[in-house]
Write a protein that holds these residues in place. Structure first.
Motif, PDB file in Angstrom:
ATOM      1  N   MET A   1       0.781  -1.169  -0.179  1.00  0.00           N
ATOM      2  CA  MET A   1      -0.065   0.019  -0.177  1.00  0.00           C
ATOM      3  C   MET A   1       1.058   1.222   0.130  1.00  0.00           C
ATOM      4  N   ALA A   2       0.479   1.936  -0.877  1.00  0.00           N
ATOM      5  CA  ALA A   2       1.391   3.521  -0.965  1.00  0.00           C
ATOM      6  C   ALA A   2       1.294   4.244   0.256  1.00  0.00           C
ATOM      7  N   GLU A   3       2.287   4.797   0.705  1.00  0.00           N
ATOM      8  CA  GLU A   3       2.367   5.809   1.645  1.00  0.00           C
ATOM      9  C   GLU A   3       1.480   7.010   1.400  1.00  0.00           C
ATOM     10  N   THR A   4       0.676   7.556   2.169  1.00  0.00           N
ATOM     11  CA  THR A   4      -0.130   8.711   2.283  1.00  0.00           C
ATOM     12  C   THR A   4       0.560   9.740   2.624  1.00  0.00           C
ATOM     13  N   THR A   5       0.580  10.906   1.436  1.00  0.00           N
ATOM     14  CA  THR A   5       1.019  12.247   1.892  1.00  0.00           C
ATOM     15  C   THR A   5      -0.272  13.130   2.276  1.00  0.00           C
ATOM     16  N   LYS A   6      -0.070  13.845   3.313  1.00  0.00           N
ATOM     17  CA  LYS A   6      -1.071  14.541   4.028  1.00  0.00           C
ATOM     18  C   LYS A   6      -0.839  16.176   3.553  1.00  0.00           C
ATOM     19  N   ILE A   7      -1.789  16.659   3.227  1.00  0.00           N
ATOM     20  CA  ILE A   7      -1.730  18.247   2.881  1.00  0.00           C
ATOM     21  C   ILE A   7      -2.710  18.735   3.949  1.00  0.00           C
ATOM     22  N   THR A   8      -2.399  19.670   4.976  1.00  0.00           N
ATOM     23  CA  THR A   8      -3.371  20.403   5.705  1.00  0.00           C
ATOM     24  C   THR A   8      -3.248  21.961   5.136  1.00  0.00           C
ATOM     25  N   THR A   9      -4.544  22.531   5.193  1.00  0.00           N
ATOM     26  CA  THR A   9      -4.696  23.878   4.742  1.00  0.00           C
ATOM     27  C   THR A   9      -4.844  24.520   6.154  1.00  0.00           C
ATOM     28  N   LEU A  10      -3.794  25.404   6.642  1.00  0.00           N
ATOM     29  CA  LEU A  10      -3.864  25.784   7.781  1.00  0.00           C
ATOM     30  C   LEU A  10      -4.600  27.168   7.722  1.00  0.00           C
ATOM     31  N   ASP A  11      -5.177  27.345   8.868  1.00  0.00           N
ATOM     32  CA  ASP A  11      -6.005  28.864   8.838  1.00  0.00           C
ATOM     33  C   ASP A  11      -4.998  29.782   8.782  1.00  0.00           C
ATOM     34  N   ASN A  12      -5.573  30.651   7.687  1.00  0.00           N
ATOM     35  CA  ASN A  12      -4.825  31.986   7.558  1.00  0.00           C
ATOM     36  C   ASN A  12      -3.125  31.668   7.179  1.00  0.00           C
ATOM     37  N   GLY A  13      -2.895  30.669   6.678  1.00  0.00           N
ATOM     38  CA  GLY A  13      -1.406  30.306   6.481  1.00  0.00           C
ATOM     39  C   GLY A  13      -1.356  29.480   5.338  1.00  0.00           C
ATOM     40  N   PRO A  14      -0.211  28.648   5.504  1.00  0.00           N
ATOM     41  CA  PRO A  14       0.246  27.619   4.287  1.00  0.00           C
ATOM     42  C   PRO A  14      -0.411  26.571   4.104  1.00  0.00           C
ATOM     43  N   PHE A  15      -0.329  25.726   2.996  1.00  0.00           N
ATOM     44  CA  PHE A  15      -0.471  24.404   2.888  1.00  0.00           C
ATOM     45  C   PHE A  15       0.636  23.658   3.659  1.00  0.00           C
ATOM     46  N   LEU A  16       0.216  22.758   4.582  1.00  0.00           N
ATOM     47  CA  LEU A  16       1.380  22.000   5.187  1.00  0.00           C
ATOM     48  C   LEU A  16       1.311  20.677   4.631  1.00  0.00           C
ATOM     49  N   VAL A  17       2.569  20.226   3.583  1.00  0.00           N
ATOM     50  CA  VAL A  17       2.700  19.144   3.201  1.00  0.00           C
ATOM     51  C   VAL A  17       3.466  18.059   4.041  1.00  0.00           C
TER      52      VAL A  17
END
Ligand code: FES
Length: 69
Positions: A1-17
């Motif tokens: 199974m492929a590892e999942t990359t998580k992208i979090t949309t931070l409030d008032n800030g960047p995309f955290l990958v």
């Protein structure tokens, strides 16, 4: 199974990958990433685009989307 990359949309800030990822410029040249966590600018104000340099705070960037709404 492929590892999942998580992208979090931070409030008032960047995309955290977080996870295995490659970031390239428009010509396909690869940026040298220093860690498994990368912050990508989404305010347009960073001097180190495509990466966040914290300028969103000084610019008063506001964006706080929620999934499923
Ligand atoms: S999101 Fe941080 S500088 Fe743009």
């Amino acid at each position: 199974m492929a590892e999942t990359t998580k992208i979090t949309t931070l409030d008032n800030g960047p995309f955290l990958v977080n996870g295995s990822v490659v970031v390239t410029d428009a010509k396909g040249n690869q940026f040298d990433l220093k860690s498994e966590t990368v912050a990508l600018c989404r305010c347009g104000g960073s001097d180190t685009r495509p990466f966040c340099d914290g300028s969103h705070g000084k610019l008063g960037f506001e964006s706080a989307e929620r999934a499923g709404q």
